[in-house]
Scaffold this motif. Structure first.
Motif, PDB file in Angstrom:
ATOM      1  N   THR A  98       0.852  -1.191   0.000  1.00 54.03           N
ATOM      2  CA  THR A  98       0.000   0.000   0.000  1.00 54.03           C
ATOM      3  C   THR A  98       0.885   1.237   0.000  1.00 54.03           C
ATOM      4  O   THR A  98       1.951   1.244   0.616  1.00 54.03           O
ATOM      5  N   ILE A  99       0.450   2.277  -0.689  1.00 54.53           N
ATOM      6  CA  ILE A  99       1.267   3.487  -0.732  1.00 54.53           C
ATOM      7  C   ILE A  99       1.483   4.037   0.675  1.00 54.53           C
ATOM      8  O   ILE A  99       0.616   3.929   1.542  1.00 54.53           O
ATOM      9  N   HIS A 192      -4.639   7.395 -11.557  1.00 56.90           N
ATOM     10  CA  HIS A 192      -4.412   7.661 -10.129  1.00 56.90           C
ATOM     11  C   HIS A 192      -5.677   7.614  -9.276  1.00 56.90           C
ATOM     12  O   HIS A 192      -5.601   7.821  -8.066  1.00 56.90           O
ATOM     13  N   PRO A 205      -1.054   8.461  -5.216  1.00 56.52           N
ATOM     14  CA  PRO A 205       0.170   8.128  -5.961  1.00 56.52           C
ATOM     15  C   PRO A 205       0.193   6.640  -6.314  1.00 56.52           C
ATOM     16  O   PRO A 205      -0.660   5.865  -5.874  1.00 56.52           O
ATOM     17  N   ILE A 208       5.007   4.761  -4.574  1.00 55.41           N
ATOM     18  CA  ILE A 208       5.668   4.872  -3.266  1.00 55.41           C
ATOM     19  C   ILE A 208       5.126   3.848  -2.265  1.00 55.41           C
ATOM     20  O   ILE A 208       4.565   4.187  -1.229  1.00 55.41           O
ATOM     21  N   LYS A 209       5.343   2.591  -2.585  1.00 52.87           N
ATOM     22  CA  LYS A 209       4.962   1.496  -1.700  1.00 52.87           C
ATOM     23  C   LYS A 209       6.233   0.899  -1.101  1.00 52.87           C
ATOM     24  O   LYS A 209       7.254   0.794  -1.792  1.00 52.87           O
ATOM     25  N   HIS A 273      -2.287  -0.381 -11.152  1.00 49.87           N
ATOM     26  CA  HIS A 273      -2.952   0.855 -10.739  1.00 49.87           C
ATOM     27  C   HIS A 273      -4.346   0.977 -11.353  1.00 49.87           C
ATOM     28  O   HIS A 273      -5.182   1.728 -10.838  1.00 49.87           O
TER      29      HIS A 273
END
Length: 370
Positions: A98-99, A192, A205, A208-209, A273
């Motif tokens: 998860t981000i 997104h 986003p 960034i995971k 995504h």
């Protein structure tokens, strides 16, 4: 004697003053300016994310470079990514896949560029095409896309989207071309968007995971695990366990790694995504997130019926037909530039030859469907 006394007295007085006025080095202050009442700014330079000539992309104090293990394909463009957070704020961990939860005021900066460009004033140089920024406001994330000028001195806010021709030589000195597409705001939203528990559309986003950042990065002065670096920089809470090796994505270009892991990492960064719960294509059966494809060929689409044939050949009746890439809908759609059928929907205008070869090789290892 009088002169000696005067000198001694003066020396003592000076020594005392030196102690009283001891010099203290000032604490450096980041020049970055992200005024949430004013962003997005009209120009990239107003944020002060970069020090010196803008085109050098030299990060200012507290602007931290980062990179995911695998990169979303964008017509072979290179990318330089950075993160910035307001002083005394930090991100928090939710799960490996998860981000990271970034604080209000944080910014993610991604620059798209080509090296060895041929169709510029001085052939062989670098051309930065766009800089995409996501900024976290109290109401959620917003988009800002900045289009660079030909002189590479400034980038201007432009959310309308456009195309630009690019010709470059790759690492093998082969000339390549693309009609590179700078996305408009609606296209940004498609990739997104997510839906929360109240079925409200939000923007998040992608890369960034923790699973994508759990590897060593060369910062110039040191090489260090990125999660460790974020913690040391004060950008991430340390109250979590780093992802295990099996829960960490890999660079899908690394041919020394197992083919299955490379394929799973490829679809995670390029497809998940959209093909996930509460995402743009969640009505499709595939679930391409790295955490959902471990020992799960169904989520990868293997031997899963294609739901909407849209006039395709009957031979493409499975999303992936084991051992038969030419009979696999996924393979067909990543191997075409037809905008009606290509996948991903946005972000590319040319075929990712290496990605197509990777998925072909992986499909060829699978057993035939019954």
């Amino acid at each position: 004697m009088l002169l000696t006394a005067v000198l001694i007295t003066t020396f003592i007085a000076c020594s005392k003053n030196d102690d009283d006025d001891e010099y203290v080095e000032p604490t450096p202050v980041s020049p970055v300016t992200v005024d949430l009442t004013q962003v997005p700014y009209a120009t990239l330079s107003e944020y002060k994310f970069f020090d010196g000539p803008l085109k050098n992309l030299k990060p200012s104090l507290d602007v931290l470079p980062y990179a995911p293990a695998s990169s979303l394909f964008s017509d072979y463009a290179h990318k330089k990514r950075f993160v910035w957070m307001p002083k005394n704020t930090k991100a928090t961990f939710n799960s490996d896949g998860t981000i990271l939860e970034l604080p209000v005021g944080a910014a993610l900066i991604k620059n798209f560029y080509y090296d060895n460009v041929q169709n510029i004033a001085t052939p062989g140089g670098t051309r930065i095409i766009e800089t995409r920024i996501m900024i976290r406001k109290s109401t959620g994330w917003i988009f800002a896309d900045y289009k660079w000028n030909a002189e590479q001195t400034e980038a201007t806010l432009d959310l309308d989207g456009s195309f630009t021709d690019i010709t470059w030589k790759d690492e093998n000195n082969v000339v390549k071309t693309a009609n590179y597409r700078i996305p408009n705001e609606s296209q940004c939203i498609i990739c997104h968007k997510s839906r929360d528990i109240n079925d409200v559309v939000t923007f998040i986003p992608i890369g960034i995971k923790p699973q994508n950042l759990n590897f060593d990065y060369n910062y110039g002065t040191e090489t260090k695990n990125q999660l460790t670096k974020w913690i040391e920089a004060g950008y991430l809470d340390s109250n979590f366990t780093f992802p295990t090796a099996e829960n960490t994505t890999i660079d899908y270009n690394d041919t020394s790694k197992p083919l299955e892991l490379r394929a799973r990492s490829y679809v995670d960064i390029n497809c998940a995504h959209c093909h996930g719960v509460d995402r743009h294509c969640d009505y499709r059966p595939m679930r391409f997130a790295f955490s959902e494809t471990k020992n799960n060929l169904v989520n990868m689409g293997v031997c899963v019926n294609t739901q909407d044939m849209q006039g395709f050949s009957p031979s493409l009746g499975k999303i992936i037909t084991g051992g038969r890439p030419e009979e696999s809908m996924l393979y067909y759609r990543i191997n075409t530039t037809d905008e009606t059928y290509r996948m991903p929907l946005h972000g590319r205008t040319v075929i990712h030859e290496e990605g197509v070869a990777l998925m072909r090789d992986w499909i060829n290892t699978l057993d035939r469907c019954n």
